[in-house]
Enzyme design. Structure first.
Site, PDB file in Angstrom:
ATOM      1  N   ASP A  49     -78.606 -23.602 -29.162  1.00  0.00           N
ATOM      2  CA  ASP A  49     -77.559 -23.883 -28.171  1.00  0.00           C
ATOM      3  C   ASP A  49     -76.995 -25.286 -28.345  1.00  0.00           C
ATOM      4  O   ASP A  49     -75.777 -25.499 -28.271  1.00  0.00           O
ATOM      5  CB  ASP A  49     -78.122 -23.739 -26.753  1.00  0.00           C
ATOM      6  CG  ASP A  49     -78.399 -22.296 -26.374  1.00  0.00           C
ATOM      7  OD1 ASP A  49     -77.961 -21.399 -27.113  1.00  0.00           O
ATOM      8  OD2 ASP A  49     -79.049 -22.080 -25.330  1.00  0.00           O
ATOM      9  N   GLU A  63     -71.319 -25.158 -25.368  1.00  0.00           N
ATOM     10  CA  GLU A  63     -71.980 -24.116 -26.161  1.00  0.00           C
ATOM     11  C   GLU A  63     -71.055 -22.913 -26.323  1.00  0.00           C
ATOM     12  O   GLU A  63     -70.959 -22.323 -27.405  1.00  0.00           O
ATOM     13  CB  GLU A  63     -73.274 -23.687 -25.481  1.00  0.00           C
ATOM     14  CG  GLU A  63     -74.004 -22.553 -26.196  1.00  0.00           C
ATOM     15  CD  GLU A  63     -74.929 -21.797 -25.268  1.00  0.00           C
ATOM     16  OE1 GLU A  63     -75.366 -20.701 -25.661  1.00  0.00           O
ATOM     17  OE2 GLU A  63     -75.204 -22.287 -24.153  1.00  0.00           O
ATOM     18  N   ASP A 114     -69.810 -21.770 -30.007  1.00  0.00           N
ATOM     19  CA  ASP A 114     -70.077 -20.436 -30.546  1.00  0.00           C
ATOM     20  C   ASP A 114     -68.824 -19.850 -31.184  1.00  0.00           C
ATOM     21  O   ASP A 114     -68.867 -19.304 -32.292  1.00  0.00           O
ATOM     22  CB  ASP A 114     -70.579 -19.527 -29.422  1.00  0.00           C
ATOM     23  CG  ASP A 114     -70.778 -18.094 -29.882  1.00  0.00           C
ATOM     24  OD1 ASP A 114     -71.673 -17.860 -30.702  1.00  0.00           O
ATOM     25  OD2 ASP A 114     -70.029 -17.214 -29.420  1.00  0.00           O
ATOM     26  N   GLU A 164     -74.662 -25.598 -31.298  1.00  0.00           N
ATOM     27  CA  GLU A 164     -73.345 -25.052 -30.969  1.00  0.00           C
ATOM     28  C   GLU A 164     -72.557 -26.021 -30.100  1.00  0.00           C
ATOM     29  O   GLU A 164     -71.361 -26.267 -30.346  1.00  0.00           O
ATOM     30  CB  GLU A 164     -73.499 -23.711 -30.246  1.00  0.00           C
ATOM     31  CG  GLU A 164     -73.998 -22.585 -31.131  1.00  0.00           C
ATOM     32  CD  GLU A 164     -74.213 -21.295 -30.377  1.00  0.00           C
ATOM     33  OE1 GLU A 164     -74.132 -20.230 -31.004  1.00  0.00           O
ATOM     34  OE2 GLU A 164     -74.464 -21.347 -29.146  1.00  0.00           O
TER      35      GLU A 164
END
Length: 232
Positions: free
Chosen positions: A116, A43, A47, A119
């Site tokens: 989440d 994650e 991101d 990502e």
């Protein structure tokens, strides 16, 4: 549906199934089965990847927009609400590995978890497929959403909209106050509750897994309650 069949829809032939399992594994599942991995590290990488590629997309597709507007669009695009909506559209929830407690509370429908996982899965695609595969993935998911003609209107900055409304009425006593911070161990995240106060009165409340997101949601709530322009 298994991971392999899921990605066949996007013309992606996976090489390393383990990296995708990691991306789809929630902390609750990992803790129950004493696994040494969950989606959190992926994650983190995902991101950063989305920030980079969304920035590039906006830069080349919206050449007339300035830095401030591009920054606003990027923030709106990668926020939890937007990513979770995409995750729902592609039925990502059916692949998430959750612990018993999260399953009972329908964790596969929670915005925070869906965002989440999107990502993390993006990071897994990048690691497994390199940039070519990543672009195939993004073109059919996130970029497809960004190419919609209503994209700019959908990704609103509610704080700026509220500020502009108040300025037009020559009002300046606007404050965002953090009312509560609740830490969730399983998700390793803090849920913020923020209120919008105008002239000492509470006009809106919002929640989010970042202060910025909570403030945006509070501003949105405030705007929805202001049926007409404020007057002196």
């Amino acid at each position: 549906m298994n991971i392999k069949n899921f990605f066949e829809k996007y013309n992606i032939k996976i090489n390393d199934q383990q990296i995708y399992k990691e991306a789809l594994t929630h902390n609750s599942y990992a803790n129950e089965r004493k696994l040494k991995y969950s989606y959190q590290r992926l994650e983190f990488l995902g991101d950063a990847i989305l920030q980079m590629y969304v920035s590039k997309f906006l830069f080349f597709h919206y050449s007339k927009l300035g830095e401030g507007e591009l920054t606003r669009l990027r923030s709106s695009t990668v926020r939890e609400e937007s990513l979770s909506r995409i995750a729902k559209d592609i039925n990502l929830g059916q692949l998430i590995r959750l612990g018993h407690g999260e399953l009972m509370t329908k964790g596969y429908e929670k915005q925070s978890i869906l965002a989440d996982i999107f990502e993390a899965l993006t990071a897994a695609v990048y690691i497994d497929q390199n940039e070519d595969g990543l672009l195939i993935w993004l073109e059919q998911t996130l970029f497809k959403y960004m190419k919609d003609p209503t994209f700019i209107n959908v990704t609103k900055d509610f704080k700026s909209e509220l500020q502009e409304l108040l300025q037009s009425e020559k009002r300046s006593d606007l404050k965002y106050i953090i009312e509560n911070e609740e830490f969730f161990v399983n998700e390793n995240k803090t849920l913020y509750t923020v209120s919008v106060n105008l002239d000492g009165q509470k006009f809106g409340v919002g929640k989010g897994y970042s202060k910025q997101e909570a403030e945006q949601n509070a501003a949105s709530d405030c705007l929805s309650k202001l049926k007409k322009p404020l007057t002196n």
